[in-house]
Design a protein around this motif. Structure first.
Motif, mmCIF file in Angstrom:
data_model
loop_
_atom_site.group_PDB
_atom_site.id
_atom_site.type_symbol
_atom_site.label_atom_id
_atom_site.label_comp_id
_atom_site.label_asym_id
_atom_site.label_seq_id
_atom_site.Cartn_x
_atom_site.Cartn_y
_atom_site.Cartn_z
ATOM 1 N N UNK A 80 -5.906 3.518 -11.969
ATOM 2 C CA UNK A 80 -6.688 4.511 -11.228
ATOM 3 C C UNK A 80 -7.148 3.921 -9.891
ATOM 4 N N UNK A 81 -7.630 2.699 -9.927
ATOM 5 C CA UNK A 81 -8.093 2.028 -8.709
ATOM 6 C C UNK A 81 -6.946 1.872 -7.723
ATOM 7 N N UNK A 82 -5.763 1.525 -8.238
ATOM 8 C CA UNK A 82 -4.597 1.371 -7.370
ATOM 9 C C UNK A 82 -4.333 2.670 -6.597
ATOM 10 N N UNK A 83 -4.403 3.803 -7.285
ATOM 11 C CA UNK A 83 -4.139 5.080 -6.614
ATOM 12 C C UNK A 83 -5.209 5.369 -5.557
ATOM 13 N N UNK A 84 -6.452 5.031 -5.849
ATOM 14 C CA UNK A 84 -7.519 5.187 -4.852
ATOM 15 C C UNK A 84 -7.256 4.294 -3.639
ATOM 16 N N UNK A 85 -6.912 3.053 -3.918
ATOM 17 C CA UNK A 85 -6.711 2.086 -2.847
ATOM 18 C C UNK A 85 -5.446 2.389 -2.047
ATOM 19 N N UNK A 86 -4.465 3.004 -2.687
ATOM 20 C CA UNK A 86 -3.267 3.433 -1.967
ATOM 21 C C UNK A 86 -3.643 4.476 -0.919
ATOM 22 N N UNK A 87 -4.523 5.362 -1.292
ATOM 23 C CA UNK A 87 -5.001 6.373 -0.355
ATOM 24 C C UNK A 87 -5.816 5.714 0.773
ATOM 25 N N UNK A 88 -6.630 4.750 0.412
ATOM 26 C CA UNK A 88 -7.413 4.019 1.414
ATOM 27 C C UNK A 88 -6.479 3.253 2.356
ATOM 28 N N UNK A 89 -5.417 2.673 1.806
ATOM 29 C CA UNK A 89 -4.451 1.941 2.633
ATOM 30 C C UNK A 89 -3.802 2.870 3.653
ATOM 31 N N UNK A 90 -3.471 4.085 3.232
ATOM 32 C CA UNK A 90 -2.892 5.063 4.172
ATOM 33 C C UNK A 90 -3.851 5.361 5.312
ATOM 34 N N UNK A 91 -5.139 5.458 5.002
ATOM 35 C CA UNK A 91 -6.139 5.687 6.052
ATOM 36 C C UNK A 91 -6.185 4.496 7.019
ATOM 37 N N UNK A 92 -6.115 3.297 6.470
ATOM 38 C CA UNK A 92 -6.108 2.105 7.321
ATOM 39 C C UNK A 92 -4.864 2.069 8.205
ATOM 40 N N UNK A 93 -3.721 2.403 7.630
ATOM 41 C CA UNK A 93 -2.464 2.430 8.392
ATOM 42 C C UNK A 93 -2.557 3.436 9.528
ATOM 43 N N UNK A 94 -3.099 4.606 9.232
ATOM 44 C CA UNK A 94 -3.241 5.635 10.277
ATOM 45 C C UNK A 94 -4.201 5.178 11.366
ATOM 46 N N UNK A 95 -5.255 4.473 10.996
ATOM 47 C CA UNK A 95 -6.198 3.963 12.002
ATOM 48 C C UNK A 95 -5.514 2.933 12.892
ATOM 49 N N UNK A 96 -4.706 2.075 12.303
ATOM 50 C CA UNK A 96 -3.975 1.074 13.087
ATOM 51 C C UNK A 96 -2.984 1.763 14.017
#
Length: 128
Positions: A80-96
């Protein structure tokens, strides 16, 4: 992800898992019948969809052994945490992507390859 059995109530009421079910459905169905999908789709099917999505996502990105390295009692939380963090990673990628930071292509690729896994492990290790 056999740790999903016995957690039916937790799964069907979780917004993250509901979003996975909606992603599984054709967009036109979600657009027209979103309010009915979760009510009419049997719980066993919902769990199967969520389990298959998470398992294939993690196996594709991390390999067959990653979840097996996590202690049995923590695998559900890790998935479950992995799926949350995957979404967070996408946000970080978009910010970069939107930034003017130097070497942003390399940073994006590093985040794409390991951010979800590393953020998950940081959270799991911090929760002990």
């Amino acid at each position: 992800l056999c740790e999903f059995s016995g957690r039916e109530d937790q799964l069907v009421n979780d917004v993250l898992f509901q979003s996975i079910i909606y992603r599984h459905c054709p967009p036109i169905l979600v657009k027209k019948f979103k309010d009915r999908i979760l009510k009419r789709l049997p719980i066993a099917h919902q769990i199967a969809i969520v389990s298959a999505y998470i398992a294939s996502n993690i196996v594709y990105r991390e390999g067959l052994g990653w979840l097996h390295r996590i202690p049995r009692g923590q695998r559900f939380i890790a998935a479950r945490t992995y799926m949350e963090k995957d979404s967070q990673a996408e946000q970080l990628i978009n910010a970069v992507k939107k930034s003017s930071i130097k070497n942003k292509k390399q940073i994006e690729e590093i985040l794409r390859r390991s951010a979800a896994r590393d953020l998950t492990m940081l959270e799991i290790e911090g929760s002990d």
